[in-house]
Each structure stands twice: as C-alpha cells, then as structure tokens.
Write an enzyme that holds these catalytic residues in place. Sequence first.
Site, PDB file in Angstrom:
ATOM      1  N   SER A  14      61.933   3.594  -3.461  1.00  0.00           N
ATOM      2  CA  SER A  14      62.680   2.635  -3.498  1.00  0.00           C
ATOM      3  C   SER A  14      64.154   2.699  -3.725  1.00  0.00           C
ATOM      4  CB  SER A  14      62.031   1.507  -4.683  1.00  0.00           C
ATOM      5  OG  SER A  14      63.057   0.643  -4.957  1.00  0.00           O
TER       6      SER A  14
ATOM      7  N   TYR B  54      60.470   0.229 -13.435  1.00  0.00           N
ATOM      8  CA  TYR B  54      59.897   0.328 -12.266  1.00  0.00           C
ATOM      9  C   TYR B  54      60.801   1.397 -11.526  1.00  0.00           C
ATOM     10  CZ  TYR B  54      59.549  -0.636  -7.048  1.00  0.00           C
ATOM     11  OH  TYR B  54      59.420  -0.468  -5.756  1.00  0.00           O
TER      12      TYR B  54
HETATM   13  N1  NAD Z   1      58.789  -4.746  -0.570  1.00  0.00           N
HETATM   14  C1  NAD Z   1      59.834  -4.198  -0.960  1.00  0.00           C
HETATM   15  O1  NAD Z   1      60.907  -4.555  -0.719  1.00  0.00           O
HETATM   16  C2  NAD Z   1      59.619  -2.829  -1.493  1.00  0.00           C
HETATM   17  C3  NAD Z   1      61.115  -2.136  -1.609  1.00  0.00           C
HETATM   18  C4  NAD Z   1      61.006  -1.003  -2.316  1.00  0.00           C
HETATM   19  C5  NAD Z   1      59.987  -0.145  -2.558  1.00  0.00           C
HETATM   20  N2  NAD Z   1      58.619  -0.729  -1.997  1.00  0.00           N
HETATM   21  C6  NAD Z   1      57.237  -0.141  -2.415  1.00  0.00           C
HETATM   22  O2  NAD Z   1      56.652  -0.153  -1.250  1.00  0.00           O
HETATM   23  C7  NAD Z   1      55.177  -0.415  -1.739  1.00  0.00           C
HETATM   24  C8  NAD Z   1      54.365  -1.769  -0.952  1.00  0.00           C
HETATM   25  O3  NAD Z   1      55.157  -2.842  -1.677  1.00  0.00           O
HETATM   26  P1  NAD Z   1      54.674  -4.084  -1.267  1.00  0.00           P
HETATM   27  O4  NAD Z   1      56.041  -5.132  -1.440  1.00  0.00           O
HETATM   28  O5  NAD Z   1      53.958  -4.357   0.035  1.00  0.00           O
HETATM   29  O6  NAD Z   1      53.934  -4.421  -2.488  1.00  0.00           O
HETATM   30  P2  NAD Z   1      52.325  -5.244  -2.663  1.00  0.00           P
HETATM   31  O7  NAD Z   1      52.461  -5.536  -4.232  1.00  0.00           O
HETATM   32  O8  NAD Z   1      52.455  -6.654  -1.759  1.00  0.00           O
HETATM   33  O9  NAD Z   1      51.539  -4.168  -2.139  1.00  0.00           O
HETATM   34  C9  NAD Z   1      50.819  -3.293  -2.995  1.00  0.00           C
HETATM   35  C10 NAD Z   1      49.506  -3.162  -3.013  1.00  0.00           C
HETATM   36  O10 NAD Z   1      49.019  -2.150  -3.828  1.00  0.00           O
HETATM   37  C11 NAD Z   1      47.754  -2.474  -4.464  1.00  0.00           C
HETATM   38  N3  NAD Z   1      47.402  -1.761  -5.656  1.00  0.00           N
HETATM   39  C12 NAD Z   1      48.510  -1.719  -6.782  1.00  0.00           C
HETATM   40  N4  NAD Z   1      47.943  -0.788  -7.810  1.00  0.00           N
HETATM   41  C13 NAD Z   1      46.783  -0.195  -7.200  1.00  0.00           C
HETATM   42  C14 NAD Z   1      45.956   0.506  -7.747  1.00  0.00           C
HETATM   43  N5  NAD Z   1      46.160   1.243  -8.921  1.00  0.00           N
HETATM   44  N6  NAD Z   1      44.882   1.110  -6.972  1.00  0.00           N
HETATM   45  C15 NAD Z   1      44.754   0.574  -5.464  1.00  0.00           C
HETATM   46  N7  NAD Z   1      45.563  -0.279  -5.080  1.00  0.00           N
HETATM   47  C16 NAD Z   1      46.525  -0.748  -5.622  1.00  0.00           C
HETATM   48  C17 NAD Z   1      48.022  -3.903  -4.662  1.00  0.00           C
HETATM   49  O11 NAD Z   1      46.813  -4.835  -4.924  1.00  0.00           O
HETATM   50  C18 NAD Z   1      48.845  -4.426  -3.537  1.00  0.00           C
HETATM   51  O12 NAD Z   1      47.647  -4.788  -2.613  1.00  0.00           O
HETATM   52  C19 NAD Z   1      55.229  -0.360  -3.274  1.00  0.00           C
HETATM   53  O13 NAD Z   1      54.840   1.011  -3.794  1.00  0.00           O
HETATM   54  C20 NAD Z   1      56.501  -0.785  -3.561  1.00  0.00           C
HETATM   55  O14 NAD Z   1      57.305  -0.251  -4.785  1.00  0.00           O
HETATM   56  C21 NAD Z   1      58.467  -2.021  -1.750  1.00  0.00           C
END
Ligand code: NAD
Length: 317
Positions: A128, A152
């Site tokens: 991130s 985070y």
């Molecule tokens: N959306 C953004 O702007 C953004 C920015 C930087 C980094 N990220 C990273 O990208 C990734 C995806 O983000 P997102 O926005 O799609 O989030 P999201 O919460 O929609 O997706 C994450 C998924 O992981 C699953 N999950 C969480 N813990 C789990 C576990 N212990 N075992 C199995 N599944 C599990 C959740 O149920 C969820 O469906 C994350 O790692 C997030 O930190 C996202």
Amino acid sequence: MNTVLVTGGAGFIGSHLCERLLQKDCRVINIDNFNDYYNPYIKAANVTEALKNIQYTLVKGDIRNNSVLESIFSRFDIDTVIHLAALAGVRKSLSNPVEYIDVDIKGTVSLLEYCRKINVRKFIFASSSSVYGRNPLPFMEDDNVDSQVSPYAVAKRCGELFCKTFNTLYGIPTVCLRFFTVYGPRQRPEMAIHYFTRLIDEGKEVPVFSNGTSSRDYTYIDDIVDGIVAAADLQCGFEIFNLGNSRPTQLDSMIDIIEQKLGKKADRNYLPAQQGDVEYTCADITKAMNVLGFSPRVGIEEGIERFVKWYKSQSIL
Ligand SMILES: NC(=O)c1ccc[n+]([C@@H]2O[C@H](COP(=O)([O-])OP(=O)(O)OC[C@H]3O[C@@H](n4cnc5c(N)ncnc54)[C@H](O)[C@@H]3O)[C@@H](O)[C@H]2O)c1
C-alpha cells in the site's frame, strides 16, 4: 501463469482480478473467509460472475488455517500466488491493531511458508501507498519507508520485509505492489468515493476531513488489475512497484465530481484531519511504466462516472 491462487478474491480488487485471470484462460482458486469487515453479502455478489466459470474454484477459508492451505496446495498445481487477503483500511487498524498483525502479517508469513515448500513460480503481495507515511511527494520505491502513521501501514511494511527475506532465503520470485487508493465498481463501502456517493445520494451530511484540502492519487480498478497481471508475468527476483495514477485529486474536487455525476449537491461538513490519515499521496510510476509497461488509462472524471453508473445499478436491484 496457469494456475493462480488469489487470496481475498471475493473482495473489491480480488474479484476484478479473478475475472480478468479467467478471461486469460487461467485456472483460478480463490481463498476468502468472507469476514464481516464489511457486509459479506457484498462479497457473495462479487463472486457470482466468476462462479459461472468452470476454471474457477472458490474456497471459503482462512489463510491462517494451515489445513485449508495444505489441502489447496496439495489439490492444485499452483504456479502463481497473488496475495490480496488482508484487513484493509487505516482507521479500523487504530482501534484493533492486534487483529491487523494477526491477519496482515501472520497470514502473509503462513502463506509464504507454503509457497517456499511447493516452490511457487511467483508470489505477488498487495502492499500500500500507506507505507510511505508522510514522506515528501512524489513517493518513489527506493524512498526511506521507516515512519508509517497507522498499524495497517506498519503491517503492510512488515509484509514487504517478510517477502524480501523469503526471497533472500529461498529465492521465491516476488513482487510487492504498492497500490494507491483504488476505486471503481465494487469499491469497499467505507472507502471515500463509495461512502461519499452514498451520503450525497441519501441527502446526508458529508464529513470532509482535512477541511477538504488533502489530496489522493486515486487509481482506477482496471488500471490496477493491468498492473497486477503485468507483475505476475514479469521474470524477476524481488521487486517493489508503485501502482498509482500519478495525478492526485483534492478531496473537495473529488466531491465536486461526485456531485456532478450523481446530479445531487453535497451537504459538506468541514472537519480537521483524522488520526492515522496521510493527507497527501502521489505515486512516481516511472519504474512501473518502464519495467511493467504500466500506463494508467482512466482519469478521475471518467472513473467516477463509471463508479456512479455502477452505484446506481446496485441501488435499483
Ligand atoms: N483498495 C485500496 O485502495 C487498497 C490500497 C492499498 C492496498 N490495498 C490492499 O489490496 C488488498 C485488497 O484490498 P480490497 O480493497 O480489495 O479489500 P477487501 O476487503 O475488499 O478485500 C480483502 C478480502 O480479503 C478477505 N480476507 C481478509 N482476511 C482474510 C483471511 N484471514 N483469510 C482469507 N480471506 C481474508 C476479505 O474477506 C476480503 O474479501 C488488501 O491487501 C489491501 O490492503 C488496497
């Protein structure tokens, strides 16, 4: 890439990624625990399209559960792991840091352990822009990143360090991708563009933190998925890439665009910055452009227009 394990594939970014991989004729296994960080019904809706494809397998399970990982890795000949599962989101990490350590660090290390045992061809880690903390703009991959401002962000930085260490120890080709505020259809409901759109649509007050002057490098989901796929195809040892749009938008301007696309006025309540927030982000994407051929195509006006169109289609269901 033939058989890909996507973790967190029922989430916002993961569900789009799985659909793209299926279009590329990959075999896709998605492990997701459908946690209640936000409504799990949204996640169930996210996977409906992928479930129609026989090349797709959904495993409802936790990445911290060794027997679930064991059964996935023994059942499928996985060559690529794209690790997105996490507790995502800065604000909740302030009230619940221990759980973030458990999922975002321990979960990542558990997965890396399996990857080294089966010698995966590639490991991709979703990092991130928050790892940069309050560094000067634009953020570059070789900046010093030792002053995060939320649990985070520290957890994501630890994940990167474990990836690097496993690459050094066991040679797993690994890419860490630093995503910059991703938006588009299916965006998590608590994220700003989605949250503000709903508040404006429902005529509710919009809390505008940092008095509307903060700015973010909002990056459209399709561009992020392009970057992930390019990283998965890259021959490499260990690499870190910024995946951003490189054109930040001020919070107040972002709200202006939502108003315009939604055709409704926002009731703005200006407030000071919140603890844990980074007020300004901007990616230097030179490395991703040169090495991955990354080239973000969707600007903020078009991206918000697409988001609002999707949002309206959901509210009439
Ligand atoms: N959306 C953004 O702007 C953004 C920015 C930087 C980094 N990220 C990273 O990208 C990734 C995806 O983000 P997102 O926005 O799609 O989030 P999201 O919460 O929609 O997706 C994450 C998924 O992981 C699953 N999950 C969480 N813990 C789990 C576990 N212990 N075992 C199995 N599944 C599990 C959740 O149920 C969820 O469906 C994350 O790692 C997030 O930190 C996202």
